[in-house]
Write an enzyme that holds these catalytic residues in place. Structure first.
Site, PDB file in Angstrom:
ATOM      1  N   CYS A 254       0.824  -1.216   0.000  1.00  0.00           N
ATOM      2  CA  CYS A 254       0.000   0.000   0.000  1.00  0.00           C
ATOM      3  C   CYS A 254       0.855   1.263   0.000  1.00  0.00           C
ATOM      4  O   CYS A 254       0.410   2.320  -0.454  1.00  0.00           O
ATOM      5  CB  CYS A 254      -0.920   0.011   1.208  1.00  0.00           C
ATOM      6  SG  CYS A 254      -2.197  -1.234   1.086  1.00  0.00           S
ATOM      7  N   ASN A 381      -0.790  -1.684  -7.222  1.00  0.00           N
ATOM      8  CA  ASN A 381      -0.828  -2.621  -6.105  1.00  0.00           C
ATOM      9  C   ASN A 381      -2.267  -2.802  -5.643  1.00  0.00           C
ATOM     10  O   ASN A 381      -2.856  -1.855  -5.130  1.00  0.00           O
ATOM     11  CB  ASN A 381      -0.003  -2.078  -4.929  1.00  0.00           C
ATOM     12  CG  ASN A 381      -0.141  -2.957  -3.693  1.00  0.00           C
ATOM     13  OD1 ASN A 381       0.299  -4.100  -3.694  1.00  0.00           O
ATOM     14  ND2 ASN A 381      -0.783  -2.431  -2.657  1.00  0.00           N
ATOM     15  N   GLU A 382      -2.810  -3.952  -5.867  1.00  0.00           N
ATOM     16  CA  GLU A 382      -4.147  -4.284  -5.347  1.00  0.00           C
ATOM     17  C   GLU A 382      -5.191  -3.226  -5.695  1.00  0.00           C
ATOM     18  O   GLU A 382      -6.139  -3.029  -4.938  1.00  0.00           O
ATOM     19  CB  GLU A 382      -4.134  -4.357  -3.815  1.00  0.00           C
ATOM     20  CG  GLU A 382      -3.310  -5.388  -3.174  1.00  0.00           C
ATOM     21  CD  GLU A 382      -3.610  -5.526  -1.685  1.00  0.00           C
ATOM     22  OE1 GLU A 382      -4.197  -4.615  -1.081  1.00  0.00           O
ATOM     23  OE2 GLU A 382      -3.241  -6.572  -1.132  1.00  0.00           O
TER      24      GLU A 382
HETATM   25  O1  AHR Z   1       1.444  -6.749   3.269  1.00  0.00           O
HETATM   26  C1  AHR Z   1       0.715  -5.785   3.930  1.00  0.00           C
HETATM   27  C2  AHR Z   1      -0.323  -5.115   3.034  1.00  0.00           C
HETATM   28  O2  AHR Z   1      -1.227  -6.062   2.571  1.00  0.00           O
HETATM   29  C3  AHR Z   1       0.211  -4.500   1.780  1.00  0.00           C
HETATM   30  O3  AHR Z   1       0.668  -3.225   1.967  1.00  0.00           O
HETATM   31  C4  AHR Z   1      -0.972  -4.487   0.877  1.00  0.00           C
HETATM   32  O4  AHR Z   1      -0.611  -4.580  -0.470  1.00  0.00           O
HETATM   33  C5  AHR Z   1      -1.795  -5.655   1.353  1.00  0.00           C
HETATM   34  O5  AHR Z   1      -3.101  -5.302   1.568  1.00  0.00           O
END
Ligand code: AHR
Length: 658
Positions: A254, A381-382
């Site tokens: 994140c 990312n996600e």
């Molecule tokens: O690994 C911890 C968090 O988990 C990361 O920052 C994020 O990508 C996921 O939600």
């Protein structure tokens, strides 16, 4: 008596499992599940995120907290520019303290400390004290590099004394800076610690009358990992190196797409002299100095033989931005996208371009004229699969592939291994024909056991998978042998599908005790200890024994519900056959292992085993409950092995393939 008869019944019915491994096979065979397949050379790596004080206060060896007075309440409620510091007045001196910003060292580093000193008398001094991140660890006989940017009010005569002290004021080492100038200047000193101290502090004392201005007050141990300046904490870096990861993903997570657009991780802010880097809040509610920046990440990768995998934001912020206020994902305005795309292209030039290029020159300036050989770039990312995300991802992706067709760009398919972002992410990946996508998976241990065939069913014509974040979350999110074995079982399925799952990384990597925002983590640490979890050893056992070809295997009399998984692989470099066996059940398993198609099988093999009570917990009170045991085992073309309950066994056998 009851227990004894229970045991007899169990033994009487225990069935031997025959495992037939086509150990001479070199080519993929037909069919699913047990077919032979090549395994990606980058299958196991690590995921590093500045979360849980992983960077500042952790891997980054800077000992001073808030060295440049940039902390603020945006980082963390109640924090301010003087957080981490205390005023010191000695020998009857008087002084007052202000945070200045009128004449900064650099526009990216706006604040500094102004101290108005009235310390002209014998033994009197005005100063500040910093106890680092939970106290500074000083080691007897070791040297520490102190640096500061300082200036004084013109026409005054102010000198500095730098002291390392214990909590109760005992001197541990000192240095002097005789006379400051009226312009910002960097001063350095080396300080020898004459005693061990786990709770030391750094004290700067000014002597004289007038205003002294201070910024970038820094203390590093000389002994960093590979003795790099602005380097990494040696013991933590070594624990990471000992995992032998094939790649390092950084800087998150994140952290990459940040808490709003102003908080995106901008790689250009993280390179160059540390005093020019633009610090910012950390989405995990603390602060990023960015002293550990892109250069340091790339250099660390190179130092430990891991490929760099930087991840950049896909032009949108984290969908959890200001969640409380319902703000959500924010997107860079379309008119600003060309500049953002250029920033992404520039990172590739910075990493791989000749020193004669604009950004290659910046890398060379930092001391690395040779390219870093970047092969992978993560974009996003996600991210929530919104139209705004898709539009921006596509623009970035097309521009990067147009300029760097050989670079593998990794897309993202949401935070879960199912659900709308996963489904839409995959559809989008199909549409763009992405080479690879990043899947994430945090689930309880039983989920991993139940999904061992997940990747067997993946369509090989679609994008390849980077399982970029995964971990088995046991009750209370503790790390247990049970969670570690679930991960081990899943890793056998990653090897079996090593043609499809090209990369994988457990997440997160580091957690500083007392400062964790996320559990479980692979390695816990304090200022003085490094505690690898049981899960760490599982990762290490796979990393040290990853092959490059998954051997065809047939197994009789085994049900999915038996919680037993295995993976036979060959390492072509050494010719070794490596058999991994994961027994997640409460009973031992009798195995007959047949190695077909190989000659000259050694009579002894190396056996590494991790086993114990499945609920064995890694925590602060039980920091290293289990470690792998290494021994030799008699083997041959056919040999028997009793796999203990709740265990991971790796058997490494020398052989020759005809
Ligand atoms: O690994 C911890 C968090 O988990 C990361 O920052 C994020 O990508 C996921 O939600």
């Amino acid at each position: 008596m009851f227990i004894l008869s229970g045991c007899l019944i169990c033994c009487a019915f225990a069935q031997r499992i025959t495992v037939t491994i086509q150990a001479g096979s070199a080519r993929p065979s037909e069919g699913r599940g047990s077919a032979g397949r090549p395994i990606s050379p980058d299958i196991f790596g690590i995921f590093f995120e500045d979360l849980n004080y992983a960077a500042d206060g952790g891997l980054y060896a800077e000992m001073v907290q808030n060295r440049s007075f940039e902390y603020s309440s945006l980082d963390h409620p109640g924090w301010h520019a003087f957080t981490g510091w205390e005023m010191v007045k000695r020998g009857g001196a008087k002084g007052s303290y202000f945070i200045g910003d009128a004449n900064p060292l650099h526009p990216n580093n706006p604040r500094y400390l102004e101290t108005d000193c009235d310390a002209g008398g014998e033994g009197s001094a005005v100063g500040i004290s910093n106890s680092g991140f939970d106290g500074m660890v000083l080691k007897k006989g070791e040297e520490y590099n102190f640096t500061v940017f300082a200036r004084q009010q013109p026409g005054r005569s102010i000198s500095l004394e730098i002291r390392l002290e214990s909590k109760d004021g005992a001197l541990r080492g000192r240095a002097e800076i005789p006379q400051l100038t009226s312009e910002w200047k960097k001063y350095s000193a080396t300080i020898l610690a004459d005693k061990d101290d786990e709770n030391g502090r750094l004290i700067l004392l000014a002597r004289g009358r007038g205003i002294v201005y201070l910024d970038m007050i820094s203390l590093f141990p000389q002994k960093t990992f590979r003795n790099r300046p602005n380097g990494l904490r040696a013991d933590l870096a070594q624990a990471i190196a000992d995992l032998k990861p094939r790649f390092i993903r950084f800087p998150g997570g994140c952290l990459v797409h940040g808490d709003g657009l102003k908080n995106l991780y901008r790689w250009k802010d993280t390179i160059g002299p540390v005093e020019h880097r633009r610090e910012q809040k950390n989405i995990w509610r603390y602060h990023q100095t960015l002293g550990l920046g892109y250069f340091e990440y790339f250099q660390f990768c190179e130092d430990i033989g891991a490929k760099p995998l930087p991840v950049v934001a896909a032009g949108v912020s984290c969908q959890n931005t200001d969640r409380y206020w319902g703000v959500g994902q924010q997107a860079i305005a379309m008119e600003e996208m060309p500049a953002y795309v250029q920033e992404v292209l520039d990172v590739v030039e910075w990493a791989n371009g000749p020193a004669a290029t604009e950004w290659g020159a910046r890398r060379a300036e930092a001391g690395h004229p040779e390219p870093f050989n970047l092969q992978y770039l993560g974009v996003g990312n996600e991210d929530a699969q919104t139209p705004a995300f898709r539009e921006r991802f596509k623009i970035i992706y097309n521009a990067v592939k147009a300029k760097y067709p050989d670079l593998t760009v990794i897309g993202t398919v949401g935070p879960n291994p199912e659900g709308p972002d996963y489904d839409n992410g995959w559809k989008f990946a199909d549409e763009l024909r992405l080479e690879m996508v990043d899947e994430h998976c945090y689930k309880p241990p039983h989920w991993f056991w139940a999904n061992l065939d997940r990747f067997d069913a993946y369509d090989r014509s679609r994008s390849k998978v980077y399982l970029g974040e995964y971990a088995a979350h046991d009750v209370r999110r503790q790390t247990t042998l049970r969670s570690a074995l679930a991960e081990a079982a899943y890793m056998t399925s990653l090897e079996r599908n090593g043609d499809m799952v090209r990369m994988s990384s457990y997440a997160p990597l580091l957690g500083k005790l007392g400062h964790t925002q996320w559990n479980p983590d692979l390695i816990y640490f304090t200022n003085t200890t490094v505690n690898p979890t049981i899960n760490y050893y599982v990762q290490q056992m796979f990393n040290l024994n990853a092959g490059d070809f998954y051997l065809p295997v047939a197994v009789d009399s085994l049900e999915k519900a038996d919680n037993f998984a295995l993976s036979p692989v060959r390492d072509s470099k050494s010719g070794d056959i490596i058999v991994k066996l994961v027994n997640g059940g409460p009973d031992s398993r009798s195995l007959r292992i047949e190695l077909v198609g190989v000659e000259n099988i050694a009579t002894n093999a190396v056996k590494t085993i991790l086993s114990g009570d499945p609920l064995t917990v890694n925590d602060a009170g039980n920091p290293q409950p289990l470690v792998p045991e290494i021994s030799t085992i008699a083997v041959g073309p056919v040999f028997d092995y009793e796999s203990p309950p709740h265990s991971l066994t790796v058997i490494r056998i020398k052989s020759q393939t005809p």
